[in-house]
Design a protein around this motif. Structure first.
Motif, PDB file in Angstrom:
ATOM      1  N   LEU A 274     -23.274  66.573 -88.176  1.00 12.31           N
ATOM      2  CA  LEU A 274     -22.972  68.029 -88.190  1.00 12.31           C
ATOM      3  C   LEU A 274     -21.676  68.309 -87.334  1.00 12.31           C
ATOM      4  N   GLU A 275     -21.520  67.806 -86.283  1.00  9.13           N
ATOM      5  CA  GLU A 275     -20.329  68.178 -85.259  1.00  9.13           C
ATOM      6  C   GLU A 275     -18.968  67.775 -86.007  1.00  9.13           C
ATOM      7  N   GLU A 276     -18.832  66.487 -87.000  1.00  2.00           N
ATOM      8  CA  GLU A 276     -17.546  66.109 -87.638  1.00  2.00           C
ATOM      9  C   GLU A 276     -17.515  67.057 -88.771  1.00  2.00           C
ATOM     10  N   TRP A 277     -18.505  67.583 -89.535  1.00  3.98           N
ATOM     11  CA  TRP A 277     -18.374  68.520 -90.792  1.00  3.98           C
ATOM     12  C   TRP A 277     -18.020  69.844 -90.208  1.00  3.98           C
TER      13      TRP A 277
ATOM     14  N   ALA B 297     -11.861  73.860 -81.279  1.00  4.96           N
ATOM     15  CA  ALA B 297     -11.357  73.307 -79.989  1.00  4.96           C
ATOM     16  C   ALA B 297     -12.728  73.096 -79.062  1.00  4.96           C
ATOM     17  N   LYS B 298     -13.671  73.922 -78.981  1.00  6.56           N
ATOM     18  CA  LYS B 298     -14.826  73.519 -78.090  1.00  6.56           C
ATOM     19  C   LYS B 298     -15.547  72.377 -78.647  1.00  6.56           C
ATOM     20  N   PHE B 299     -15.750  72.345 -79.952  1.00 11.05           N
ATOM     21  CA  PHE B 299     -16.408  71.107 -80.785  1.00 11.05           C
ATOM     22  C   PHE B 299     -15.686  70.054 -80.814  1.00 11.05           C
ATOM     23  N   GLY B 300     -14.656  69.985 -80.991  1.00 13.23           N
ATOM     24  CA  GLY B 300     -13.643  69.235 -80.878  1.00 13.23           C
ATOM     25  C   GLY B 300     -13.537  68.308 -79.585  1.00 13.23           C
ATOM     26  N   ALA B 301     -13.617  69.159 -78.650  1.00 13.41           N
ATOM     27  CA  ALA B 301     -13.566  68.427 -77.333  1.00 13.41           C
ATOM     28  C   ALA B 301     -14.888  67.676 -76.996  1.00 13.41           C
ATOM     29  N   ALA B 302     -15.949  67.980 -77.527  1.00 10.79           N
ATOM     30  CA  ALA B 302     -17.419  67.318 -77.436  1.00 10.79           C
ATOM     31  C   ALA B 302     -17.029  66.173 -78.298  1.00 10.79           C
ATOM     32  N   TYR B 303     -16.527  66.106 -79.309  1.00 11.82           N
ATOM     33  CA  TYR B 303     -16.135  64.870 -80.286  1.00 11.82           C
ATOM     34  C   TYR B 303     -15.253  63.962 -79.841  1.00 11.82           C
ATOM     35  N   GLY B 304     -14.074  64.608 -78.982  1.00 15.12           N
ATOM     36  CA  GLY B 304     -13.524  63.537 -78.174  1.00 15.12           C
ATOM     37  C   GLY B 304     -14.027  62.885 -77.150  1.00 15.12           C
ATOM     38  N   VAL B 305     -15.173  63.351 -76.441  1.00 13.57           N
ATOM     39  CA  VAL B 305     -15.854  62.612 -75.609  1.00 13.57           C
ATOM     40  C   VAL B 305     -16.666  61.490 -76.172  1.00 13.57           C
ATOM     41  N   ARG B 306     -17.156  61.926 -77.272  1.00 18.03           N
ATOM     42  CA  ARG B 306     -17.982  60.867 -77.842  1.00 18.03           C
ATOM     43  C   ARG B 306     -17.370  59.793 -78.521  1.00 18.03           C
ATOM     44  N   THR B 307     -16.181  59.941 -78.787  1.00 21.41           N
ATOM     45  CA  THR B 307     -15.225  58.898 -79.612  1.00 21.41           C
ATOM     46  C   THR B 307     -14.240  58.254 -78.727  1.00 21.41           C
TER      47      THR B 307
ATOM     48  N   LEU C  37     -19.707  82.524 -78.363  1.00 23.63           N
ATOM     49  CA  LEU C  37     -21.057  81.668 -78.344  1.00 23.63           C
ATOM     50  C   LEU C  37     -20.498  80.266 -78.249  1.00 23.63           C
ATOM     51  N   ALA C  38     -19.281  80.216 -78.872  1.00 27.85           N
ATOM     52  CA  ALA C  38     -18.622  78.922 -78.718  1.00 27.85           C
ATOM     53  C   ALA C  38     -18.487  78.063 -77.233  1.00 27.85           C
ATOM     54  N   VAL C  39     -18.374  79.116 -76.396  1.00 26.15           N
ATOM     55  CA  VAL C  39     -18.297  78.337 -75.252  1.00 26.15           C
ATOM     56  C   VAL C  39     -19.425  77.812 -74.862  1.00 26.15           C
ATOM     57  N   PRO C  40     -20.656  78.436 -74.473  1.00 24.43           N
ATOM     58  CA  PRO C  40     -21.708  77.543 -74.038  1.00 24.43           C
ATOM     59  C   PRO C  40     -22.290  76.530 -75.176  1.00 24.43           C
ATOM     60  N   LEU C  41     -22.019  76.734 -76.408  1.00 25.43           N
ATOM     61  CA  LEU C  41     -22.660  75.725 -77.269  1.00 25.43           C
ATOM     62  C   LEU C  41     -21.865  74.471 -77.238  1.00 25.43           C
ATOM     63  N   GLY C  42     -20.327  74.606 -77.100  1.00 28.04           N
ATOM     64  CA  GLY C  42     -19.505  73.672 -77.108  1.00 28.04           C
ATOM     65  C   GLY C  42     -19.784  72.891 -75.725  1.00 28.04           C
ATOM     66  N   SER C  43     -19.735  73.662 -74.627  1.00 25.60           N
ATOM     67  CA  SER C  43     -19.787  73.198 -73.328  1.00 25.60           C
ATOM     68  C   SER C  43     -20.939  72.365 -73.397  1.00 25.60           C
ATOM     69  N   TYR C  44     -22.126  72.834 -73.657  1.00 31.15           N
ATOM     70  CA  TYR C  44     -23.424  71.976 -73.682  1.00 31.15           C
ATOM     71  C   TYR C  44     -23.427  70.584 -74.478  1.00 31.15           C
ATOM     72  N   LEU C  45     -22.850  70.729 -75.713  1.00 30.96           N
ATOM     73  CA  LEU C  45     -22.492  69.784 -76.507  1.00 30.96           C
ATOM     74  C   LEU C  45     -21.891  68.783 -75.706  1.00 30.96           C
TER      75      LEU C  45
END
Length: 186
Positions: free
Chosen positions: A7-10, A64-74, A140-148
Motif C-alpha cells: 500500500l505504501e509503495e503503490w 514526501a511524508k510517505f516516502g520518508a517512511a518508505y526510506g526508513v523501511r528500506t 492529514l499527511a503530517v500525522p499519517l506519514g509521521s506515525y507510519l
C-alpha cells in the motif's frame, strides 16, 4: 505487513505518476495556449488548468511524508555512521538502537502535534485557495506519514534487536533486472 508495504509503495508510485502526468499536461497546455493558432488558442484558453500546480504541491507533500517512511523501511536514508561503525559490537548496537528509538520518538511527537493541528483546523472552514479542498485533508499527511515513519523506526529497531541487521539499500540493484540478465534463472 506485506499489505502495508505494498500500500505504501503503490501510494507513492501513484502520487509520483499522477503528479508527473498533471504537470506534463499543464505545461503542454500552457505552451500550446501561446501558439498563434486562433482556433487552438480559443479552445485551450477555455480549459482552466490553474488547479494543477496546487494539486501537485499537495501530492508532493503526501509523497514526501510517505516516502520518508518508505526510506526508513528500506534503509535509503542518508546516515552518518562512521564513528558508530568503528565501535565494538555491543556499543555499536546500543547506539544504533538509541538512534532508531530517537527517530521513533521524534516522528511520534511530530505525528501527535500534526494530529492536534489537523483536529484544530478541521473545526474551521479553511479551504485551499484554488481547489477549495478542506485544509485538514491536505495536512492529514503530517500525522499519517509521521506515525507510519514512527512505526517503521520501531519495526527496524525490533528487527535489528532480533537479527543485528539494518535494512541496506543497494544503489546498484535495479528491481527486476536480475531476472532479465540471468535469462530468467534466479
Amino acid at each position: 505487513m506485506k499489505l502495508l508495504d505494498h500500500l505504501e509503495e503503490w501510494l507513492i508510485a501513484f502520487l509520483m505518476a499522477a503528479a508527473t502526468f498533471i504537470i506534463f499536461v499543464a505545461v503542454v497546455h500552457r505552451y500550446a495556449s501561446g501558439l498563434d493558432i486562433p482556433w487552438l488558442q480559443d479552445q485551450l484558453i477555455q480549459i482552466n488548468m490553474s488547479w494543477a500546480q496546487e494539486l501537485c504541491i499537495f501530492m508532493f507533500v503526501w509523497m514526501a511524508k510517505f516516502g520518508a517512511a518508505y526510506g526508513v523501511r528500506t534503509g535509503i536514508h542518508v546516515g552518518v555512521d562512521v564513528l558508530i561503525n568503528r565501535m565494538n559490537t555491543p556499543w555499536r548496537n546500543k547506539f544504533v538502537l538509541f538512534g532508531l528509538f530517537a527517530g521513533a520518538l521524534f516522528t511520534g511527537i511530530v505525528g501527535t502535534f500534526g494530529a492536534e493541528f489537523v483536529y484544530d483546523i478541521a473545526q474551521h472552514d479553511s479551504t485551499s485557495e484554488v481547489l477549495e479542498l478542506p485544509m485538514w485533508i491536505v495536512y492529514l499527511a503530517v500525522p499519517l506519514g509521521s506515525y507510519l515513519m514512527c512505526f517503521r523506526f520501531l519495526q527496524v529497531a525490533w528487527n535489528f534487536h532480533r537479527t543485528g541487521e539494518l535494512p541496506k539499500h543497494d544503489h546498484a540493484h535495479v528491481e527486476g533486472l536480475d531476472e532479465e540478465t540471468s535469462g530468467g534463472k534466479a
